[in-house]
Design a protein around this motif. Structure first.
Motif, short mmCIF file in Angstrom:
data_model
loop_
_atom_site.label_atom_id
_atom_site.label_comp_id
_atom_site.label_asym_id
_atom_site.label_seq_id
_atom_site.Cartn_x
_atom_site.Cartn_y
_atom_site.Cartn_z
N VAL A 194 0.85 -1.18 0.00
CA VAL A 194 0.00 0.00 0.00
C VAL A 194 0.89 1.23 0.00
O VAL A 194 1.73 1.40 0.90
CB VAL A 194 -0.94 0.02 1.22
N GLU A 195 0.73 2.08 -0.99
CA GLU A 195 1.50 3.32 -1.11
C GLU A 195 0.52 4.47 -1.34
O GLU A 195 -0.14 4.54 -2.38
CB GLU A 195 2.51 3.24 -2.25
N TRP A 206 2.85 0.71 3.48
CA TRP A 206 2.63 -0.47 4.31
C TRP A 206 2.81 -1.70 3.43
O TRP A 206 2.60 -1.65 2.21
CB TRP A 206 1.21 -0.50 4.87
N GLY A 207 3.16 -2.82 4.04
CA GLY A 207 3.23 -4.07 3.31
C GLY A 207 4.58 -4.29 2.63
O GLY A 207 5.41 -3.38 2.53
N PRO A 208 4.80 -5.52 2.17
CA PRO A 208 6.10 -5.89 1.59
C PRO A 208 6.36 -5.21 0.25
O PRO A 208 5.48 -5.10 -0.60
CB PRO A 208 5.97 -7.41 1.42
N GLU A 209 7.60 -4.74 0.07
CA GLU A 209 7.96 -4.09 -1.18
C GLU A 209 7.87 -5.04 -2.36
O GLU A 209 7.63 -4.62 -3.49
CB GLU A 209 9.38 -3.52 -1.08
N GLU A 210 8.08 -6.33 -2.10
CA GLU A 210 8.11 -7.31 -3.19
C GLU A 210 6.73 -7.86 -3.55
O GLU A 210 6.60 -8.74 -4.41
CB GLU A 210 9.03 -8.48 -2.82
N ALA A 211 5.68 -7.35 -2.93
CA ALA A 211 4.33 -7.86 -3.18
C ALA A 211 3.96 -7.67 -4.66
O ALA A 211 4.32 -6.66 -5.29
CB ALA A 211 3.32 -7.14 -2.30
#
Length: 266
Positions: A194-195, A206-211
Motif C-alpha cells: 500500500v502506497e 505499508w506491506g512488503p515491497e516485493e508484493a
C-alpha cells in the motif's frame, strides 16, 4: 513525544475543528439531517460524546468499582446489541446544544486523561477484542474524523484534509482481514503493498515491497473509502491484483456488521 501523546494531540485537534463548526449553530442547524439515516448534526456529536464516555468507563474497569460500571455497559449492550449504540446517541442528542457540547468537552478531556494514566502493558475491554490505549485513541480519532465529515457534508462544508489522517489510513490497512471476515469471506493470502500520497505530499507505505499486488493513490481517498464515506468508483485509488481490488470493494475499518457504504455519485 510518545505515539499515544501524538495520537491524543491529533484527536484533540480533530475534535476542536468539529466543535468550532457546530458551536455557533442555531436549533435548525443542530437538527440538520446528515448522511447517516435518522441522524442529525446533534446525533453525530452526541454519538462521539457517548462513545468517549463509554471508553472512559472501559479504561476504569481496572478497579473493582470501575469493573462494576463497565459490566453494566456490557449488560446493556447484550440486551440490545443492534440498537444499543444508536439509543445512546439519540439520548444524548436530546440535550440542549450547550449541554451537549459541555458533555462532549468533559468526555474528551476525561478520555485523554484515562488513556494516559492506563496501566502499561494492559488492555482496555471493549465490545470486540480488548484494545491498548494507543489502539483506542486511534479508533476514537477515526470515528471523530469520519463523523465530522458527515457533519461538514450536512452543513455544506468541505474540511481541508490534513496529515492527521495517517491514523485512519493505518487503521484501514490493519483492518484488511476484518473487512473480509465481516463479509464471511476468506482473506487473500498475499498481503498487498500500500502506497498512499499524504495531503502534505509525503508517501506513506505499508506491506512488503516485493508484493505482486498493490493499492496506490491519494491517502484521503483511501481514508474516505475505509470509513465508507465514498463509493469505490469515486476514488482515484488504483488496485493491482484481484485480492487488492476485492479488498477495496468491501474495505471497512469500523467495528460491526458490513456497512451499507455510499452510492456512486451521479
Amino acid at each position: 513525544m510518545t505515539t499515544l501523546d501524538q495520537l491524543l494531540d491529533d484527536l484533540q485537534e480533530e475534535g476542536d475543528r468539529l466543535r468550532a463548526l457546530v458551536a455557533g449553530l442555531d436549533a435548525d442547524g443542530w437538527a440538520t439531517p446528515t448522511p447517516a439515516a435518522g441522524w442529525t448534526v446533534a446525533t453525530q456529536v452526541a454519538h462521539l460524546a457517548w462513545t468517549d464516555e463509554v471508553a472512559v468507563l472501559a479504561a476504569g474497569s481496572v478497579t473493582p468499582e470501575g469493573k462494576v460500571a463497565w459490566d453494566e455497559v456490557v449488560t446493556g449492550a447484550m440486551q440490545d446489541p443492534e440498537g444499543f449504540v444508536d439509543a445512546g446517541a439519540h439520548e444524548v442528542a436530546a440535550l440542549p446544544p450547550a449541554d451537549l457540547l459541555a458533555r462532549w468537552d468533559a468526555g474528551r478531556t476525561a478520555l485523554a486523561e484515562a488513556l494516559r494514566a492506563f496501566p502499561a502493558g494492559q488492555r482496555l475491554p471493549w465490545f470486540g477484542p480488548p484494545m491498548s490505549p494507543t489502539s483506542m485513541a486511534t479508533a476514537r480519532f477515526m470515528e471523530t474524523w469520519a463523523h465530522a465529515l458527515d457533519v461538514h457534508e450536512a452543513l455544506g462544508r468541505a474540511p481541508e484534509p490534513t496529515d492527521r489522517i495517517r491514523h485512519v489510513a493505518h487503521l484501514g490497512v490493519r483492518t484488511r482481514g476484518f473487512s473480509f471476515a465481516t463479509h464471511g469471506l476468506e482473506v487473500p493470502a498475499e498481503e498487498p503493498r500500500v502506497e498512499l500520497t499524504a495531503p502534505g505530499g509525503e508517501t506513506w507505505t505499508w506491506g512488503p515491497e516485493e508484493a505482486t499486488e498493490s493499492v496506490t493513490g491519494p491517502a484521503h481517498d483511501f481514508c474516505l473509502l475505509v470509513t465508507q464515506r465514498v463509493h469505490r468508483d469515486d476514488t482515484r485509488l488504483v488496485a493491482v491484483g484481484e485480492g487488492a481490488e476485492r479488498w477495496l470493494a468491501i474495505a471497512q475499518c469500523f467495528a460491526g456488521p458490513p456497512g451499507e457504504g455510499r452510492s456512486r455519485r451521479g
